[in-house]
Design a protein around this motif. Structure first.
Motif, PDB file in Angstrom:
ATOM      1  N   ILE A 176      99.944 105.528  44.478  1.00 48.23           N
ATOM      2  CA  ILE A 176     100.417 105.031  43.180  1.00 48.23           C
ATOM      3  C   ILE A 176      99.948 106.023  42.126  1.00 48.23           C
ATOM      4  N   CYS A 177     100.885 106.571  41.364  1.00 46.28           N
ATOM      5  CA  CYS A 177     100.525 107.614  40.388  1.00 46.28           C
ATOM      6  C   CYS A 177     101.037 107.265  38.990  1.00 46.28           C
ATOM      7  N   PRO A 178     100.349 106.308  38.340  1.00 41.45           N
ATOM      8  CA  PRO A 178     100.790 105.943  36.988  1.00 41.45           C
ATOM      9  C   PRO A 178     100.319 106.965  35.955  1.00 41.45           C
ATOM     10  N   GLN A 179     101.008 106.968  34.810  1.00 45.06           N
ATOM     11  CA  GLN A 179     100.456 107.630  33.609  1.00 45.06           C
ATOM     12  C   GLN A 179      99.598 106.562  32.917  1.00 45.06           C
ATOM     13  N   GLY A 180      99.815 106.286  31.646  1.00 44.88           N
ATOM     14  CA  GLY A 180      98.968 105.296  30.970  1.00 44.88           C
ATOM     15  C   GLY A 180      99.240 103.866  31.419  1.00 44.88           C
ATOM     16  N   VAL A 181      98.165 103.106  31.611  1.00 42.78           N
ATOM     17  CA  VAL A 181      98.276 101.672  31.912  1.00 42.78           C
ATOM     18  C   VAL A 181      97.270 100.946  31.017  1.00 42.78           C
ATOM     19  N   GLN A 182      97.685  99.819  30.461  1.00 41.86           N
ATOM     20  CA  GLN A 182      96.838  99.116  29.482  1.00 41.86           C
ATOM     21  C   GLN A 182      95.708  98.358  30.178  1.00 41.86           C
ATOM     22  N   VAL A 197      99.221 106.402  25.441  1.00 35.68           N
ATOM     23  CA  VAL A 197      99.822 105.162  24.958  1.00 35.68           C
ATOM     24  C   VAL A 197     101.175 105.471  24.335  1.00 35.68           C
ATOM     25  N   ALA A 198     101.228 106.579  23.572  1.00 36.67           N
ATOM     26  CA  ALA A 198     102.502 106.962  22.963  1.00 36.67           C
ATOM     27  C   ALA A 198     103.521 107.274  24.047  1.00 36.67           C
ATOM     28  N   ASP A 199     103.045 107.722  25.194  1.00 36.40           N
ATOM     29  CA  ASP A 199     103.927 108.108  26.290  1.00 36.40           C
ATOM     30  C   ASP A 199     104.343 106.885  27.113  1.00 36.40           C
ATOM     31  N   GLY A 200     104.073 105.686  26.620  1.00 35.81           N
ATOM     32  CA  GLY A 200     104.579 104.490  27.291  1.00 35.81           C
ATOM     33  C   GLY A 200     103.618 103.877  28.275  1.00 35.81           C
ATOM     34  N   ALA A 201     102.444 103.419  27.762  1.00 36.72           N
ATOM     35  CA  ALA A 201     101.494 102.755  28.666  1.00 36.72           C
ATOM     36  C   ALA A 201     102.086 101.427  29.119  1.00 36.72           C
ATOM     37  N   LEU A 202     101.993 101.165  30.392  1.00 35.34           N
ATOM     38  CA  LEU A 202     102.559  99.956  30.994  1.00 35.34           C
ATOM     39  C   LEU A 202     101.497  98.873  31.104  1.00 35.34           C
ATOM     40  N   THR A 203     101.924  97.651  31.329  1.00 34.27           N
ATOM     41  CA  THR A 203     100.960  96.604  31.665  1.00 34.27           C
ATOM     42  C   THR A 203     100.599  96.760  33.145  1.00 34.27           C
ATOM     43  N   PRO A 204      99.404  96.268  33.525  1.00 32.55           N
ATOM     44  CA  PRO A 204      99.055  96.313  34.960  1.00 32.55           C
ATOM     45  C   PRO A 204     100.060  95.523  35.803  1.00 32.55           C
ATOM     46  N   GLU A 205     100.612  94.475  35.233  1.00 32.72           N
ATOM     47  CA  GLU A 205     101.586  93.664  35.988  1.00 32.72           C
ATOM     48  C   GLU A 205     102.853  94.480  36.279  1.00 32.72           C
ATOM     49  N   ASP A 218     108.489 101.675  51.741  1.00 30.99           N
ATOM     50  CA  ASP A 218     107.428 102.552  52.274  1.00 30.99           C
ATOM     51  C   ASP A 218     107.400 103.948  51.664  1.00 30.99           C
ATOM     52  N   ARG A 219     108.028 104.161  50.495  1.00 28.99           N
ATOM     53  CA  ARG A 219     108.028 105.513  49.914  1.00 28.99           C
ATOM     54  C   ARG A 219     106.598 105.956  49.634  1.00 28.99           C
ATOM     55  N   PHE A 220     106.347 107.242  49.805  1.00 26.84           N
ATOM     56  CA  PHE A 220     104.990 107.760  49.611  1.00 26.84           C
ATOM     57  C   PHE A 220     104.574 107.714  48.134  1.00 26.84           C
ATOM     58  N   LEU A 221     105.421 108.278  47.286  1.00 26.91           N
ATOM     59  CA  LEU A 221     105.041 108.390  45.868  1.00 26.91           C
ATOM     60  C   LEU A 221     105.517 107.182  45.088  1.00 26.91           C
ATOM     61  N   ILE A 222     104.591 106.477  44.476  1.00 26.87           N
ATOM     62  CA  ILE A 222     104.954 105.326  43.653  1.00 26.87           C
ATOM     63  C   ILE A 222     104.714 105.737  42.201  1.00 26.87           C
ATOM     64  N   LEU A 223     105.802 105.854  41.449  1.00 27.02           N
ATOM     65  CA  LEU A 223     105.718 106.357  40.082  1.00 27.02           C
ATOM     66  C   LEU A 223     106.146 105.270  39.106  1.00 27.02           C
ATOM     67  N   PRO A 224     105.166 104.499  38.587  1.00 23.22           N
ATOM     68  CA  PRO A 224     105.532 103.432  37.648  1.00 23.22           C
ATOM     69  C   PRO A 224     106.277 103.964  36.420  1.00 23.22           C
ATOM     70  N   GLN A 225     105.930 105.181  35.981  1.00 30.60           N
ATOM     71  CA  GLN A 225     106.721 105.826  34.919  1.00 30.60           C
ATOM     72  C   GLN A 225     107.595 106.869  35.623  1.00 30.60           C
ATOM     73  N   PRO A 226     108.879 106.587  35.836  1.00 34.92           N
ATOM     74  CA  PRO A 226     109.708 107.465  36.658  1.00 34.92           C
ATOM     75  C   PRO A 226     109.819 108.885  36.099  1.00 34.92           C
ATOM     76  N   GLU A 227     109.595 109.057  34.779  1.00 28.84           N
ATOM     77  CA  GLU A 227     109.706 110.407  34.202  1.00 28.84           C
ATOM     78  C   GLU A 227     108.654 111.361  34.770  1.00 28.84           C
ATOM     79  N   ALA A 228     107.592 110.809  35.376  1.00 30.65           N
ATOM     80  CA  ALA A 228     106.575 111.671  35.984  1.00 30.65           C
ATOM     81  C   ALA A 228     107.194 112.545  37.082  1.00 30.65           C
ATOM     82  N   ALA A 229     108.260 112.040  37.718  1.00 31.54           N
ATOM     83  CA  ALA A 229     108.923 112.832  38.770  1.00 31.54           C
ATOM     84  C   ALA A 229     109.486 114.120  38.178  1.00 31.54           C
TER      85      ALA A 229
END
Ligand SMILES: NC(=O)c1ccc[n+]([C@@H]2O[C@H](COP(=O)([O-])OP(=O)(O)OC[C@H]3O[C@@H](n4cnc5c(N)ncnc54)[C@H](O)[C@@H]3O)[C@@H](O)[C@H]2O)c1
Length: 257
Positions: A176-182, A197-205, A218-229
Protein backbone atom coordinates in the motif's frame (compact mmCIF):
# COMPACT_ATOMS: atom_id res chain seq x y z
CA UNK A 1 -10.39 -12.59 -1.54
CA UNK A 2 -12.48 -14.74 0.74
CA UNK A 3 -11.88 -13.31 4.21
CA UNK A 4 -14.89 -14.73 5.92
CA UNK A 5 -13.57 -16.51 8.98
CA UNK A 6 -9.94 -16.06 7.96
CA UNK A 7 -7.31 -15.04 10.51
CA UNK A 8 -5.75 -11.61 10.00
CA UNK A 9 -3.17 -9.58 11.94
CA UNK A 10 -2.85 -5.79 11.52
CA UNK A 11 0.15 -4.12 13.18
CA UNK A 12 0.25 -0.46 14.20
CA UNK A 13 -3.54 -0.49 14.41
CA UNK A 14 -4.33 1.68 17.44
CA UNK A 15 -5.46 4.42 15.08
CA UNK A 16 -5.09 5.79 11.57
CA UNK A 17 -4.80 3.47 8.58
CA UNK A 18 -4.31 0.31 10.66
CA UNK A 19 -7.49 0.79 12.65
CA UNK A 20 -9.47 1.58 9.47
CA UNK A 21 -8.09 -1.56 7.80
CA UNK A 22 -8.99 -3.66 10.85
CA UNK A 23 -12.52 -2.23 10.99
CA UNK A 24 -13.09 -2.96 7.30
CA UNK A 25 -11.73 -6.52 7.55
CA UNK A 26 -13.91 -7.26 10.60
CA UNK A 27 -16.94 -5.90 8.69
CA UNK A 28 -16.12 -8.26 5.84
CA UNK A 29 -16.12 -11.26 8.18
CA UNK A 30 -12.44 -11.73 9.06
CA UNK A 31 -11.22 -12.61 12.55
CA UNK A 32 -8.75 -9.82 13.22
CA UNK A 33 -5.96 -9.28 15.73
CA UNK A 34 -4.94 -5.65 16.19
CA UNK A 35 -1.50 -4.77 17.50
CA UNK A 36 0.15 -1.56 18.65
CA UNK A 37 2.73 -0.46 21.20
CA UNK A 38 0.43 1.02 23.84
CA UNK A 39 -1.75 -1.66 25.51
CA UNK A 40 -4.64 0.68 26.38
CA UNK A 41 -4.78 2.23 22.91
CA UNK A 42 -4.67 -1.25 21.37
CA UNK A 43 -7.53 -2.41 23.58
CA UNK A 44 -9.58 0.66 22.69
CA UNK A 45 -9.03 0.04 18.97
CA UNK A 46 -9.98 -3.61 19.41
CA UNK A 47 -13.17 -2.68 21.23
CA UNK A 48 -14.09 -0.11 18.57
CA UNK A 49 -13.43 -2.41 15.61
CA UNK A 50 -14.52 -5.79 16.95
CA UNK A 51 -10.97 -7.14 16.76
CA UNK A 52 -8.83 -8.89 19.38
CA UNK A 53 -5.97 -6.90 20.98
CA UNK A 54 -2.39 -8.17 21.08
CA UNK A 55 -0.26 -5.21 22.18
CA UNK A 56 3.51 -5.14 21.88
CA UNK A 57 6.43 -4.25 19.66
CA UNK A 58 5.88 -5.39 16.05
CA UNK A 59 9.42 -4.58 14.90
CA UNK A 60 12.11 -6.34 16.96
CA UNK A 61 12.89 -10.01 16.40
CA UNK A 62 11.51 -11.00 19.83
CA UNK A 63 8.52 -8.66 19.50
CA UNK A 64 7.45 -10.09 16.14
CA UNK A 65 7.90 -13.68 17.38
CA UNK A 66 5.80 -12.98 20.46
CA UNK A 67 3.09 -11.21 18.44
CA UNK A 68 2.84 -14.12 16.00
CA UNK A 69 2.70 -16.65 18.82
CA UNK A 70 -0.03 -14.76 20.71
CA UNK A 71 -1.99 -14.06 17.51
CA UNK A 72 -1.89 -17.79 16.68
CA UNK A 73 -3.14 -18.60 20.18
CA UNK A 74 -6.21 -16.53 19.38
CA UNK A 75 -6.68 -17.12 15.63
CA UNK A 76 -5.31 -20.57 15.08
CA UNK A 77 -3.81 -20.03 11.64
CA UNK A 78 -2.73 -16.57 10.47
CA UNK A 79 -3.95 -16.30 6.86
CA UNK A 80 -3.08 -12.66 6.17
CA UNK A 81 -0.52 -10.29 7.69
CA UNK A 82 -0.87 -6.52 7.40
CA UNK A 83 2.50 -5.00 8.40
CA UNK A 84 1.22 -1.48 8.90
CA UNK A 85 3.19 -0.09 11.86
CA UNK A 86 5.38 2.80 10.77
CA UNK A 87 7.36 5.73 12.14
CA UNK A 88 8.44 9.06 10.63
CA UNK A 89 11.65 10.10 12.36
CA UNK A 90 14.29 12.65 11.36
CA UNK A 91 14.24 15.10 8.50
CA UNK A 92 17.53 15.42 6.64
CA UNK A 93 21.24 14.74 6.94
CA UNK A 94 21.02 15.84 10.57
CA UNK A 95 18.85 12.81 11.42
CA UNK A 96 20.49 10.96 14.30
CA UNK A 97 21.73 7.36 14.36
CA UNK A 98 18.86 6.57 16.73
CA UNK A 99 16.30 7.99 14.26
CA UNK A 100 17.82 5.92 11.44
CA UNK A 101 17.84 2.82 13.63
CA UNK A 102 14.16 3.11 14.60
CA UNK A 103 13.19 3.82 10.99
CA UNK A 104 14.96 0.68 9.75
CA UNK A 105 13.57 -1.45 12.55
CA UNK A 106 9.92 -0.44 12.18
CA UNK A 107 9.63 0.51 8.51
CA UNK A 108 11.82 -2.21 6.98
CA UNK A 109 13.07 -5.00 9.25
CA UNK A 110 9.67 -5.62 10.86
CA UNK A 111 8.48 -6.98 7.50
CA UNK A 112 11.53 -9.19 7.04
CA UNK A 113 11.11 -10.65 10.52
CA UNK A 114 7.39 -11.35 10.13
CA UNK A 115 7.87 -12.95 6.71
CA UNK A 116 10.69 -15.14 8.02
CA UNK A 117 8.27 -16.68 10.52
CA UNK A 118 5.12 -16.79 8.39
CA UNK A 119 6.19 -17.67 4.86
CA UNK A 120 7.52 -21.24 5.38
CA UNK A 121 4.12 -22.39 6.70
CA UNK A 122 2.29 -20.56 3.93
CA UNK A 123 4.45 -22.22 1.28
CA UNK A 124 3.75 -25.61 2.79
CA UNK A 125 0.01 -25.10 2.60
CA UNK A 126 0.13 -23.13 -0.69
CA UNK A 127 -1.48 -19.87 0.41
CA UNK A 128 -0.90 -16.72 2.45
CA UNK A 129 -1.13 -12.96 2.08
CA UNK A 130 1.49 -10.42 3.16
CA UNK A 131 0.46 -6.76 2.87
CA UNK A 132 2.98 -4.02 3.63
CA UNK A 133 1.83 -0.48 4.34
CA UNK A 134 4.77 1.23 2.66
CA UNK A 135 4.23 4.74 1.27
CA UNK A 136 4.47 6.75 -1.92
CA UNK A 137 7.69 7.91 -0.21
CA UNK A 138 8.98 4.37 -0.78
CA UNK A 139 8.17 4.47 -4.51
CA UNK A 140 9.08 8.07 -5.23
CA UNK A 141 10.70 9.96 -2.37
CA UNK A 142 9.44 12.40 0.25
CA UNK A 143 11.17 15.70 0.82
CA UNK A 144 12.08 16.50 4.41
CA UNK A 145 11.88 12.90 5.65
CA UNK A 146 15.16 11.22 4.74
CA UNK A 147 15.16 8.13 7.03
CA UNK A 148 11.46 7.61 6.31
CA UNK A 149 11.91 7.70 2.51
CA UNK A 150 14.94 5.44 2.52
CA UNK A 151 13.44 2.87 4.92
CA UNK A 152 10.14 2.85 3.00
CA UNK A 153 12.08 2.20 -0.24
CA UNK A 154 13.47 -0.78 1.68
CA UNK A 155 9.93 -1.89 2.52
CA UNK A 156 8.84 -1.73 -1.12
CA UNK A 157 12.01 -3.51 -2.26
CA UNK A 158 11.44 -6.27 0.29
CA UNK A 159 7.81 -6.68 -0.79
CA UNK A 160 8.91 -6.87 -4.44
CA UNK A 161 11.49 -9.52 -3.61
CA UNK A 162 8.94 -11.56 -1.67
CA UNK A 163 6.41 -11.41 -4.49
CA UNK A 164 8.94 -12.19 -7.21
CA UNK A 165 10.30 -15.13 -5.21
CA UNK A 166 7.15 -16.80 -3.93
CA UNK A 167 4.14 -15.89 -6.07
CA UNK A 168 4.24 -19.32 -7.81
CA UNK A 169 4.01 -20.95 -4.35
CA UNK A 170 0.66 -19.33 -3.52
CA UNK A 171 1.93 -16.23 -1.71
CA UNK A 172 0.15 -12.93 -2.45
CA UNK A 173 2.21 -9.84 -1.61
CA UNK A 174 0.86 -6.31 -1.79
CA UNK A 175 2.29 -2.86 -1.03
CA UNK A 176 0.00 0.00 0.00
CA UNK A 177 1.64 3.24 -1.12
CA UNK A 178 -0.43 6.25 -0.11
CA UNK A 179 0.61 9.89 -0.32
CA UNK A 180 -0.97 12.01 2.44
CA UNK A 181 -3.47 10.38 4.80
CA UNK A 182 -5.23 12.25 7.61
CA UNK A 183 -3.72 10.47 10.61
CA UNK A 184 -1.54 11.32 13.61
CA UNK A 185 1.51 10.83 11.37
CA UNK A 186 0.48 13.77 9.23
CA UNK A 187 -0.65 15.88 12.19
CA UNK A 188 2.73 17.53 12.91
CA UNK A 189 2.63 21.02 11.38
CA UNK A 190 5.21 21.87 8.76
CA UNK A 191 5.73 22.62 5.11
CA UNK A 192 5.73 18.97 4.08
CA UNK A 193 2.35 18.42 5.66
CA UNK A 194 1.08 21.49 3.81
CA UNK A 195 2.28 20.00 0.51
CA UNK A 196 0.81 16.56 1.21
CA UNK A 197 -2.50 17.89 2.45
CA UNK A 198 -2.75 20.22 -0.54
CA UNK A 199 -2.01 17.20 -2.71
CA UNK A 200 -5.21 15.51 -1.50
CA UNK A 201 -4.80 13.80 1.87
CA UNK A 202 -7.32 10.98 2.16
CA UNK A 203 -9.16 9.66 5.18
CA UNK A 204 -7.86 6.35 6.58
CA UNK A 205 -11.24 4.85 5.69
CA UNK A 206 -10.72 5.78 2.02
CA UNK A 207 -7.35 3.98 2.12
CA UNK A 208 -9.08 0.94 3.63
CA UNK A 209 -11.70 1.02 0.84
CA UNK A 210 -9.04 1.08 -1.90
CA UNK A 211 -7.15 -1.69 -0.11
CA UNK A 212 -10.29 -3.79 0.11
CA UNK A 213 -10.80 -3.43 -3.66
CA UNK A 214 -7.18 -4.45 -4.24
CA UNK A 215 -7.62 -7.54 -2.08
CA UNK A 216 -10.10 -8.76 -4.69
CA UNK A 217 -7.59 -8.80 -7.57
CA UNK A 218 -4.32 -9.34 -5.67
CA UNK A 219 -2.55 -6.45 -7.45
CA UNK A 220 0.88 -5.74 -6.00
CA UNK A 221 0.78 -1.94 -5.96
CA UNK A 222 -2.08 -0.37 -4.05
CA UNK A 223 -2.20 3.34 -4.84
CA UNK A 224 -4.93 5.16 -2.90
CA UNK A 225 -4.00 8.31 -4.85
CA UNK A 226 -3.94 6.95 -8.42
CA UNK A 227 -1.89 9.93 -9.67
CA UNK A 228 1.11 8.40 -7.87
CA UNK A 229 1.28 5.92 -10.77
CA UNK A 230 1.98 8.81 -13.16
CA UNK A 231 4.73 10.15 -10.91
CA UNK A 232 6.23 6.64 -10.73
CA UNK A 233 6.30 6.41 -14.53
CA UNK A 234 7.83 9.90 -14.81
CA UNK A 235 10.51 8.99 -12.26
CA UNK A 236 11.45 5.88 -14.25
CA UNK A 237 11.31 7.32 -17.74
CA UNK A 238 12.41 10.97 -17.30
CA UNK A 239 14.44 10.71 -14.12
CA UNK A 240 16.34 13.99 -14.36
CA UNK A 241 13.21 15.93 -15.27
CA UNK A 242 11.42 14.33 -12.37
CA UNK A 243 14.29 15.17 -9.98
CA UNK A 244 14.20 18.75 -11.28
CA UNK A 245 10.49 18.87 -10.41
CA UNK A 246 11.15 17.53 -6.92
CA UNK A 247 13.88 20.11 -6.40
CA UNK A 248 11.47 22.85 -7.52
CA UNK A 249 9.12 21.62 -4.79
CA UNK A 250 12.01 21.75 -2.29
CA UNK A 251 12.69 25.36 -3.24
CA UNK A 252 9.00 26.17 -2.81
CA UNK A 253 9.08 24.63 0.67
CA UNK A 254 12.23 26.63 1.55
CA UNK A 255 10.70 29.88 0.36
CA UNK A 256 7.58 29.24 2.48
CA UNK A 257 9.59 28.80 5.70
N1 LIG B 1 -0.38 9.29 7.18
C1 LIG B 1 0.23 9.33 6.01
O1 LIG B 1 0.23 10.38 5.33
C2 LIG B 1 0.90 8.08 5.45
C3 LIG B 1 1.24 8.09 4.08
C4 LIG B 1 1.86 6.96 3.56
C5 LIG B 1 2.11 5.85 4.35
N2 LIG B 1 1.76 5.88 5.68
C6 LIG B 1 2.06 4.69 6.48
O2 LIG B 1 0.87 4.16 7.00
C7 LIG B 1 1.16 3.37 8.16
C8 LIG B 1 0.18 3.76 9.26
O3 LIG B 1 0.44 5.09 9.65
P1 LIG B 1 -0.71 6.15 9.99
O4 LIG B 1 -0.66 7.19 8.95
O5 LIG B 1 -1.99 5.43 10.24
O6 LIG B 1 -0.13 6.85 11.30
P2 LIG B 1 -0.27 6.45 12.84
O7 LIG B 1 0.85 7.15 13.48
O8 LIG B 1 -1.66 6.69 13.29
O9 LIG B 1 -0.05 4.85 12.84
C9 LIG B 1 1.21 4.23 12.98
C10 LIG B 1 1.10 3.31 14.17
O10 LIG B 1 2.24 2.46 14.23
C11 LIG B 1 2.49 2.25 15.61
N3 LIG B 1 3.84 1.75 15.82
C12 LIG B 1 5.02 2.39 15.69
N4 LIG B 1 6.04 1.58 16.00
C13 LIG B 1 5.50 0.39 16.34
C14 LIG B 1 6.04 -0.85 16.76
N5 LIG B 1 7.37 -1.03 16.91
N6 LIG B 1 5.18 -1.87 17.02
C15 LIG B 1 3.84 -1.72 16.90
N7 LIG B 1 3.28 -0.56 16.50
C16 LIG B 1 4.10 0.48 16.23
C17 LIG B 1 2.26 3.62 16.25
O11 LIG B 1 2.10 3.53 17.65
C18 LIG B 1 1.03 4.09 15.51
O12 LIG B 1 -0.16 3.79 16.19
C19 LIG B 1 2.61 3.67 8.51
O13 LIG B 1 3.43 2.60 8.07
C20 LIG B 1 2.91 4.93 7.71
O14 LIG B 1 4.27 5.05 7.41
C21 LIG B 1 1.16 6.97 6.24
Amino acid sequence: MSVSGSGVVVTGAAGGIGKALAARLVREGARVVVNDLDPEATERAAAETGAHPVPGDAASEEGVASLIERARDHLGEIDSWFGNAGVARGQGLDATEAEWHTSWEVNTMAHVRAARLLVPGWIERGSGRFVVTASAAGLLTALGTLPYSVSKHGAVAFAEWLSATYRHRGLVVQAICPQGVQTDMLAAPGPLRDVLVADGALTPEAVADVTWEALQDDRFLILPQPEAAGYYVARATSTDRWLGGMNKLQRLIESAT
